[in-house]
Design a protein around this motif. Structure first.
Motif, PDB file in Angstrom:
ATOM      1  N   TRP A 615       0.827  -1.208   0.000  1.00  0.00           N
ATOM      2  CA  TRP A 615       0.000   0.000   0.000  1.00  0.00           C
ATOM      3  C   TRP A 615       0.860   1.257   0.000  1.00  0.00           C
ATOM      4  CZ3 TRP A 615      -5.222  -0.123  -0.614  1.00  0.00           C
ATOM      5  CH2 TRP A 615      -5.873  -1.327  -0.380  1.00  0.00           C
ATOM      6  N   ASN A 616       2.036   1.158   0.614  1.00  0.00           N
ATOM      7  CA  ASN A 616       2.965   2.295   0.671  1.00  0.00           C
ATOM      8  C   ASN A 616       3.922   2.203  -0.513  1.00  0.00           C
ATOM      9  OD1 ASN A 616       4.863   4.255   1.227  1.00  0.00           O
ATOM     10  ND2 ASN A 616       5.121   3.696   3.365  1.00  0.00           N
ATOM     11  N   PRO A 617       3.866   3.118  -1.479  1.00  0.00           N
ATOM     12  CA  PRO A 617       4.736   3.001  -2.666  1.00  0.00           C
ATOM     13  C   PRO A 617       6.217   3.051  -2.329  1.00  0.00           C
ATOM     14  CG  PRO A 617       3.656   5.161  -2.589  1.00  0.00           C
ATOM     15  CD  PRO A 617       3.006   4.315  -1.542  1.00  0.00           C
ATOM     16  N   ALA A 618       6.574   3.674  -1.210  1.00  0.00           N
ATOM     17  CA  ALA A 618       7.991   3.770  -0.849  1.00  0.00           C
ATOM     18  C   ALA A 618       8.598   2.403  -0.616  1.00  0.00           C
ATOM     19  CB  ALA A 618       8.155   4.648   0.401  1.00  0.00           C
ATOM     20  N   GLN A 619       7.810   1.437  -0.138  1.00  0.00           N
ATOM     21  CA  GLN A 619       8.333   0.095   0.112  1.00  0.00           C
ATOM     22  C   GLN A 619       8.785  -0.569  -1.182  1.00  0.00           C
ATOM     23  OE1 GLN A 619       8.741  -1.444   3.087  1.00  0.00           O
ATOM     24  NE2 GLN A 619       7.968   0.304   4.236  1.00  0.00           N
ATOM     25  N   ASP A 620       7.967  -0.475  -2.219  1.00  0.00           N
ATOM     26  CA  ASP A 620       8.322  -1.090  -3.496  1.00  0.00           C
ATOM     27  C   ASP A 620       9.483  -0.368  -4.159  1.00  0.00           C
ATOM     28  OD1 ASP A 620       6.298  -2.834  -3.037  1.00  0.00           O
ATOM     29  OD2 ASP A 620       4.927  -2.052  -4.547  1.00  0.00           O
ATOM     30  N   LEU A 621       9.521   0.956  -4.050  1.00  0.00           N
ATOM     31  CA  LEU A 621      10.611   1.716  -4.650  1.00  0.00           C
ATOM     32  C   LEU A 621      11.927   1.423  -3.948  1.00  0.00           C
ATOM     33  CD1 LEU A 621       8.806   5.151  -5.182  1.00  0.00           C
ATOM     34  CD2 LEU A 621       9.291   3.396  -6.890  1.00  0.00           C
ATOM     35  N   GLN A 622      11.876   1.242  -2.638  1.00  0.00           N
ATOM     36  CA  GLN A 622      13.091   0.911  -1.900  1.00  0.00           C
ATOM     37  C   GLN A 622      13.609  -0.465  -2.300  1.00  0.00           C
ATOM     38  OE1 GLN A 622      12.903   0.189   2.429  1.00  0.00           O
ATOM     39  NE2 GLN A 622      14.512   1.721   2.659  1.00  0.00           N
ATOM     40  N   ALA A 623      12.692  -1.398  -2.546  1.00  0.00           N
ATOM     41  CA  ALA A 623      13.104  -2.735  -2.984  1.00  0.00           C
ATOM     42  C   ALA A 623      13.837  -2.654  -4.321  1.00  0.00           C
ATOM     43  CB  ALA A 623      11.888  -3.649  -3.084  1.00  0.00           C
ATOM     44  N   GLN A 624      13.333  -1.831  -5.247  1.00  0.00           N
ATOM     45  CA  GLN A 624      13.990  -1.671  -6.545  1.00  0.00           C
ATOM     46  C   GLN A 624      15.404  -1.127  -6.382  1.00  0.00           C
ATOM     47  OE1 GLN A 624      11.592   0.691  -9.197  1.00  0.00           O
ATOM     48  NE2 GLN A 624       9.685  -0.237  -8.485  1.00  0.00           N
ATOM     49  N   ASP A 625      15.583  -0.226  -5.421  1.00  0.00           N
ATOM     50  CA  ASP A 625      16.873   0.421  -5.238  1.00  0.00           C
ATOM     51  C   ASP A 625      17.934  -0.498  -4.662  1.00  0.00           C
ATOM     52  OD1 ASP A 625      16.199   2.801  -6.346  1.00  0.00           O
ATOM     53  OD2 ASP A 625      15.726   3.819  -4.471  1.00  0.00           O
ATOM     54  N   ARG A 626      17.558  -1.690  -4.240  1.00  0.00           N
ATOM     55  CA  ARG A 626      18.580  -2.647  -3.802  1.00  0.00           C
ATOM     56  C   ARG A 626      19.517  -2.999  -4.951  1.00  0.00           C
ATOM     57  NH1 ARG A 626      18.484  -1.542   1.249  1.00  0.00           N
ATOM     58  NH2 ARG A 626      16.446  -1.831   2.209  1.00  0.00           N
ATOM     59  N   SER A 627      18.995  -2.943  -6.164  1.00  0.00           N
ATOM     60  CA  SER A 627      19.815  -3.243  -7.332  1.00  0.00           C
ATOM     61  C   SER A 627      20.251  -1.976  -8.056  1.00  0.00           C
ATOM     62  CB  SER A 627      19.038  -4.148  -8.294  1.00  0.00           C
ATOM     63  OG  SER A 627      19.747  -4.356  -9.489  1.00  0.00           O
ATOM     64  N   PHE A 628      19.348  -1.004  -8.145  1.00  0.00           N
ATOM     65  CA  PHE A 628      19.639   0.221  -8.889  1.00  0.00           C
ATOM     66  C   PHE A 628      20.307   1.234  -7.975  1.00  0.00           C
ATOM     67  CE2 PHE A 628      18.266   4.357 -10.776  1.00  0.00           C
ATOM     68  CZ  PHE A 628      18.986   4.236 -11.946  1.00  0.00           C
ATOM     69  N   ARG A 629      21.630   1.109  -7.853  1.00  0.00           N
ATOM     70  CA  ARG A 629      22.401   2.032  -7.039  1.00  0.00           C
ATOM     71  C   ARG A 629      23.817   2.102  -7.578  1.00  0.00           C
ATOM     72  NH1 ARG A 629      20.915   0.662  -1.632  1.00  0.00           N
ATOM     73  NH2 ARG A 629      22.543   2.070  -0.934  1.00  0.00           N
ATOM     74  N   PHE A 630      24.624   2.977  -7.001  1.00  0.00           N
ATOM     75  CA  PHE A 630      25.979   3.208  -7.508  1.00  0.00           C
ATOM     76  C   PHE A 630      26.755   1.891  -7.523  1.00  0.00           C
ATOM     77  CE2 PHE A 630      30.369   4.584  -7.405  1.00  0.00           C
ATOM     78  CZ  PHE A 630      30.356   5.641  -8.299  1.00  0.00           C
ATOM     79  N   GLY A 631      27.363   1.595  -8.644  1.00  0.00           N
ATOM     80  CA  GLY A 631      28.082   0.337  -8.834  1.00  0.00           C
ATOM     81  C   GLY A 631      27.378  -0.596  -9.794  1.00  0.00           C
ATOM     82  N   GLN A 632      26.095  -0.323 -10.114  1.00  0.00           N
ATOM     83  CA  GLN A 632      25.350  -1.136 -11.071  1.00  0.00           C
ATOM     84  C   GLN A 632      25.864  -0.838 -12.477  1.00  0.00           C
ATOM     85  OE1 GLN A 632      23.727  -3.669 -12.756  1.00  0.00           O
ATOM     86  NE2 GLN A 632      22.424  -3.607 -10.908  1.00  0.00           N
ATOM     87  N   LYS A 633      26.278  -1.872 -13.194  1.00  0.00           N
ATOM     88  CA  LYS A 633      26.883  -1.693 -14.517  1.00  0.00           C
ATOM     89  C   LYS A 633      25.983  -2.180 -15.646  1.00  0.00           C
ATOM     90  CE  LYS A 633      31.643  -1.829 -12.843  1.00  0.00           C
ATOM     91  NZ  LYS A 633      31.251  -1.724 -11.428  1.00  0.00           N
ATOM     92  N   ARG A 634      24.765  -2.611 -15.308  1.00  0.00           N
ATOM     93  CA  ARG A 634      23.834  -3.061 -16.344  1.00  0.00           C
ATOM     94  C   ARG A 634      22.505  -2.325 -16.212  1.00  0.00           C
ATOM     95  NH1 ARG A 634      23.824  -9.561 -16.468  1.00  0.00           N
ATOM     96  NH2 ARG A 634      23.789  -9.369 -14.195  1.00  0.00           N
ATOM     97  N   HIS A 635      21.739  -2.374 -17.279  1.00  0.00           N
ATOM     98  CA  HIS A 635      20.410  -1.782 -17.271  1.00  0.00           C
ATOM     99  C   HIS A 635      19.499  -2.617 -16.364  1.00  0.00           C
ATOM    100  CE1 HIS A 635      17.121   0.625 -18.897  1.00  0.00           C
ATOM    101  NE2 HIS A 635      16.434  -0.485 -19.080  1.00  0.00           N
ATOM    102  N   VAL A 636      18.824  -1.970 -15.432  1.00  0.00           N
ATOM    103  CA  VAL A 636      17.959  -2.667 -14.474  1.00  0.00           C
ATOM    104  C   VAL A 636      16.521  -2.636 -14.982  1.00  0.00           C
ATOM    105  CG1 VAL A 636      17.075  -2.695 -12.113  1.00  0.00           C
ATOM    106  CG2 VAL A 636      19.464  -2.110 -12.541  1.00  0.00           C
ATOM    107  N   VAL A 637      15.894  -3.805 -15.038  1.00  0.00           N
ATOM    108  CA  VAL A 637      14.493  -3.897 -15.462  1.00  0.00           C
ATOM    109  C   VAL A 637      13.691  -4.480 -14.304  1.00  0.00           C
ATOM    110  CG1 VAL A 637      12.875  -4.789 -17.167  1.00  0.00           C
ATOM    111  CG2 VAL A 637      15.220  -4.264 -17.840  1.00  0.00           C
ATOM    112  N   VAL A 638      12.671  -3.742 -13.878  1.00  0.00           N
ATOM    113  CA  VAL A 638      11.834  -4.131 -12.746  1.00  0.00           C
ATOM    114  C   VAL A 638      10.492  -4.650 -13.267  1.00  0.00           C
ATOM    115  CG1 VAL A 638      10.725  -3.335 -10.623  1.00  0.00           C
ATOM    116  CG2 VAL A 638      12.941  -2.380 -11.312  1.00  0.00           C
TER     117      VAL A 638
END
Length: 867
Positions: A615-638
């Motif tokens: 219900w809280n969109p921040a929870q899902d967005l935070q989950a995505q950011d586990r992969s999409f952060r500094f050091g990611q060298k590939r395109h992230v698809v959620v």
């Protein structure tokens, strides 16, 4: 002192005449004067900030160990010291784009990314540009006796920026002028209080030990009394405590005279009725700072609560904020709002953003380090429920418990003038859920029948995800297991044998079977494509029981995986993360959405699946950011998986509504007006709000796609130009093909897919979240965000920029991203570097150096058009 003078003082040093001549060197090492080599000056942020107050109080910067004019080029020992520095960096594994930073940023000196271990206790690294701006923003607030919010996205270094700010204010540098040291010793500052979640206390301790020389103590656990005695004896400079500790012992700590108070994860202060919020209001210092990546999560009024704590009175009174900002913005976002409502909402939005920007600095990954990453695409996939799921879902809606809620406002059958909920239908003795909830109180509770809402919603969400979830949990007490078995028998009805009975299945094959679960059917197809292409996958669910089922599914398919949930020991989590990132054999990481905390930087994964929405969109967005952060060298698809025609469609629609309101109130963005419902308004509940909408039967409808189609039709009717090939409906329903599910770049998703392929995957509709919610950075106007010295609030001054023409047709956001990526590669080739090496150079280059490269590149392009 004016903001202009402050910026001028902190401009990079231009004393090195050879810096511009080395721009086209393939090395990222800065060049030095071949005749008079030197080492960086003894300049630190604390010195520069103190120089702002009294420029004559400090002597000019002296360069140490500079060789004399008649000395030969090879002497002086500088090159030897430089080699030692480079060797130290290599030994510590710090090659690559510099992200480890320290507070001794030496903003005036472009050579500050070199360090001298002989003179500095800790390693000095150059702060990234957005981090330097963050430190200056916090310092500016502090000098004007204000508090504020640092609202950067997760992973942009809010902790490091805060430590840099504190070190500058407290003069925590090894090389500090004696006059400054005497000043700090004579006028000893009051301590700093940091309030944060328990899970990140250890991280704060570690970061302070790495980058500062503060005396840090933790007020948490059994040694609280001893720490408080040290605090009274002025032996503590930084006190770190948890939310729970401060909520319980806040009355004791609020008596301490604090110079600065910092609340990490400050969105925890969104509820003005919570005990934590009341305890934090007792803090007497005006220098209150909040750190959060999700400033607003659910309601606009959360903004008032947060900003009224960091800057009391900045947004007026609560009632004024509600009437002047909250109500106009919500009603102006209605899909059928009159033109005057929309116009007033736009004016109030700009005014609110201008006020917030005085006390808040908000940056996203796309704005700051987006050029160092390959981008992210957020896809929402609506999966058809199995026929068994649909039948069970409909039976659930027909239960007396839910019917009581749906019909609550109808006239009572006893012919009284009261409604059912006010008369005979307040309790549900013949229900499947109500009797167990009130087993100790047969007459019901004060909130009946509304106490049924949450338990019924949980059951509907469980049916949407997997039918095994509504069966008894063996970990529950026997009485609850018995009631859950009765409930399962009721909703399964004649399908009980097909569902495997009313007790939890012990069959491994039965639990991992996908034919009775629409989402797992789609997941099976997606996983097969990704794993065959060498992708690594993060698989999230908020339910531990669902993780158990998914674990059996992965074992049956033969995928190598790791798992982390709330039961995973804290000291073993980082080992799991490191093992997944470094091991090529690890294909899937199974994670609980609620098992967040620090250190889950899973940048080796380029596919993210969120199995069930929150219900809280921040929870899902935070989950995505586990992969999409500094050091990611590939395109992230959620991929967010939703059960089409279920409650989850309404959950996602409310996520969109909340994200749009957040973008409007915080960033001043333009958002499409999809919904008629208005939050907390009984007159305009529309399609989103109210109990009747929660328990509506959507099984034969495409709720979300119908709303989007209606919006697109309205745009056509109003004469707006829209290319039919890029319409959301057409692009959404034909979004994924069997070959494209594993594609690396978003542009590959534009190819059409045949309807039989989608039906085989169990997908009835899909779209990109970026097409629905405005995720692009920026706002309508550039605003003067200077803090008035006297602390008064003046009318915000808007400087409206000339808007760029809207992108239409195939020139969509993904194609723009691809074009920028191509231009970035061409620039790297022009410099004679690879993309990674060019990224390193960009981090260390000054704005003048970057501009010169662009000018030379354009000149060459004009001379050789095809080059």
């Amino acid at each position: 002192m004016s903001l202009h003078i402050f910026k001028e003082t902190l401009k990079p040093c231009t004393n090195n005449p050879s810096s511009s001549s080395s721009l086209f060197s393939t090395s990222i090492t800065p060049s030095f004067d071949p005749i008079i080599p030197r080492i960086p000056p003894k300049s630190s942020l604390s010195q520069q900030l103190l120089r702002l107050q009294d420029p004559d109080s400090l002597p000019p910067i002296q360069y140490q160990n500079a060789p004399k004019q008649n000395q030969s080029h090879g002497g002086g020992g500088y090159e030897e010291e430089k080699k030692k520095k480079k060797k130290s960096l290599n030994q510590k594994g710090l090659e690559g784009p510099v992200n480890r930073v320290s507070f001794s940023l030496s903003i005036q000196d472009p050579l500050s990314h070199w360090f001298c271990p002989r003179r500095v206790k800790f390693q000095l690294y150059r702060l990234l540009e957005h981090q330097r701006e963050g430190v200056k923003f916090l310092y500016n607030l502090y000098k004007n006796n204000h508090g504020g919010i640092l609202g950067d996205d997760m992973g942009l270094g809010k902790t490091i920026q805060t430590i840099a700010f504190l070190a500058a204010v407290y003069g925590k540098d090894e090389v500090i002028h004696s006059s400054i040291r005497k000043e700090h010793q004579a006028g000893k500052k009051d301590p700093v209080l940091i309030i944060c979640p328990t899970s990140v206390i250890h991280n704060w301790e570690n970061e302070f030990s790495k980058w500062s020389t503060f005396s840090v103590s933790v007020y948490h656990g059994t040694n609280r009394d001893l720490i408080y005695e040290k605090l009274e004896a002025y032996a503590v400079e930084i006190l770190i405590t948890s939310f729970d500790s401060y909520r319980i012992h806040g009355s004791l700590l609020s008596d301490v005279k604090w110079d600065i108070v910092i609340v990490d994860e400050a969105h925890r202060l969104k509820n003005e009725k919570s005990k934590l919020y009341g305890a934090c209001l007792e803090i007497k210092t005006p220098k209150r700072f909040g750190l959060t990546g999700t400033v607003m999560q659910n309601k606009i009024m959360e903004l008032f609560n947060l900003f009224d704590w960091v800057a009391p009175g900045s947004l007026g009174t609560r009632e004024h904020f509600r009437e002047f900002y909250d109500e106009p913005l919500k009603h102006g976002q209605r899909s059928t709002a009159p033109e005057r409502f929309v116009r007033v909402a736009d004016e109030r939005k700009q005014h609110l953003v201008a006020v917030l920007r005085k006390y808040m600095l908000r940056r996203t990954k796309e704005e700051t380090i987006g050029h160092l990453m390959m981008g992210k695409e957020d896809n929402v996939v609506f999966c058809a429920m199995s026929e068994l799921q649909k039948r069970v879902y409909r039976r659930m809606l027909q239960l007396p418990d839910i019917q009581c809620l749906i019909n609550k406002d109808l006239p009572c059958s006893c012919r009284s003038p009261l409604t059912q909920v006010e008369c005979c239908k307040r309790t549900v003795p013949n229900g499947s859920i109500w009797p167990y909830l009130h087993r100790d109180n047969p007459d019901g509770c004060d909130s009946c029948p509304f106490c049924l809402v949450l338990p019924c919603l949980v059951k509907l969400q469980q049916i949407s995800n997997h039918l095994e979830l509504i069966k008894p949990n063996t970990k529950d007490d026997p009485d609850k297991q018995r009631k859950d078995a009765e409930f399962a028998s009721t909703v399964f009805g004649p399908d009980i044998d097909l569902a495997g009975g009313n007790t939890q299945s012990e069959s491994f094959m039965g639990l991992s079977e996908v034919r009775h679960c629409g989402k797992m059917r789609a997941l099976e197809k997606l996983m097969f494509s990704w794993i065959s292409k060498g992708d690594k996958v993060l698989l999230f669910s908020y339910s531990v029981r669902m993780l158990d089922i998914l674990e059996k599914f992965l074992i049956r398919k033969g995928y190598c995986f790791s798992r982390l949930d709330g039961s995973t020991a804290t000291n073993s989590r980082q080992t799991l993360v490191d093992d997944f990132n470094s091991s090529p054999s690890k294909q899937v990481f199974l994670i609980s959405t609620r098992a967040g905390g620090l250190g889950l930087n899973l940048v080796s994964a380029n596919r993210v699946v969120i199995f069930d929405p929150n219900w809280n969109p921040a929870q899902d967005l935070q989950a995505q950011d586990r992969s999409f952060r500094f050091g990611q060298k590939r395109h992230v698809v959620v991929f967010r998986l939703l059960a089409a025609g279920s409650l989850e469609e309404l959950v996602y629609s409310r996520q969109v509504y909340k994200q749009q309101l957040s973008n409007i109130a915080i960033s001043g963005k333009m958002e499409k007006r999809y919904f008629e419902g208005v939050q907390d308004c009984k007159e305009f509940q529309g399609e989103l709000f109210g109990i009747c909408n929660l328990f509506r039967d959507l099984s034969d409808k495409l709720f979300t796609s119908e709303i989007i189609e209606l919006h697109e039709r309205q745009r056509h009717e109003h004469g707006q130009n829209l290319n039919s090939k890029d319409g959301l409906t057409e692009r959404g329903t034909n979004f994924i093909s069997s070959e494209e599910v594993g594609a690396t770049y978003s542009s590959e998703f534009e190819t059409r897919a045949s309807k039989p392929v989608l039906e085989d995957m169990g997908i009835v509709y899909a779209h990109r979240n970026e097409d629905i919610v405005n995720v692009r950075p920026g706002m309508q106007g550039e605003m003067d965000i200077g803090i008035p010295v006297n602390g008064s609030l003046s009318q915000p001054h808007l400087v409206t920029k000339k808007s760029k023409p809207e992108v239409s047709g195939k020139e969509n956001i993904s194609s723009i991203t691809d074009r920028k990526r191509s231009q970035y590669s061409l620039l790297a080739q022009f410099m004679g570097m690879g993309e990674l090496q060019f990224s390193k150079w960009l981090l260390s280059a000054t704005p003048l150096e970057r501009e010169k490269v662009l000018r030379d590149y354009k000149r060459r392009k004009e001379k050789v058009p095809n080059g």
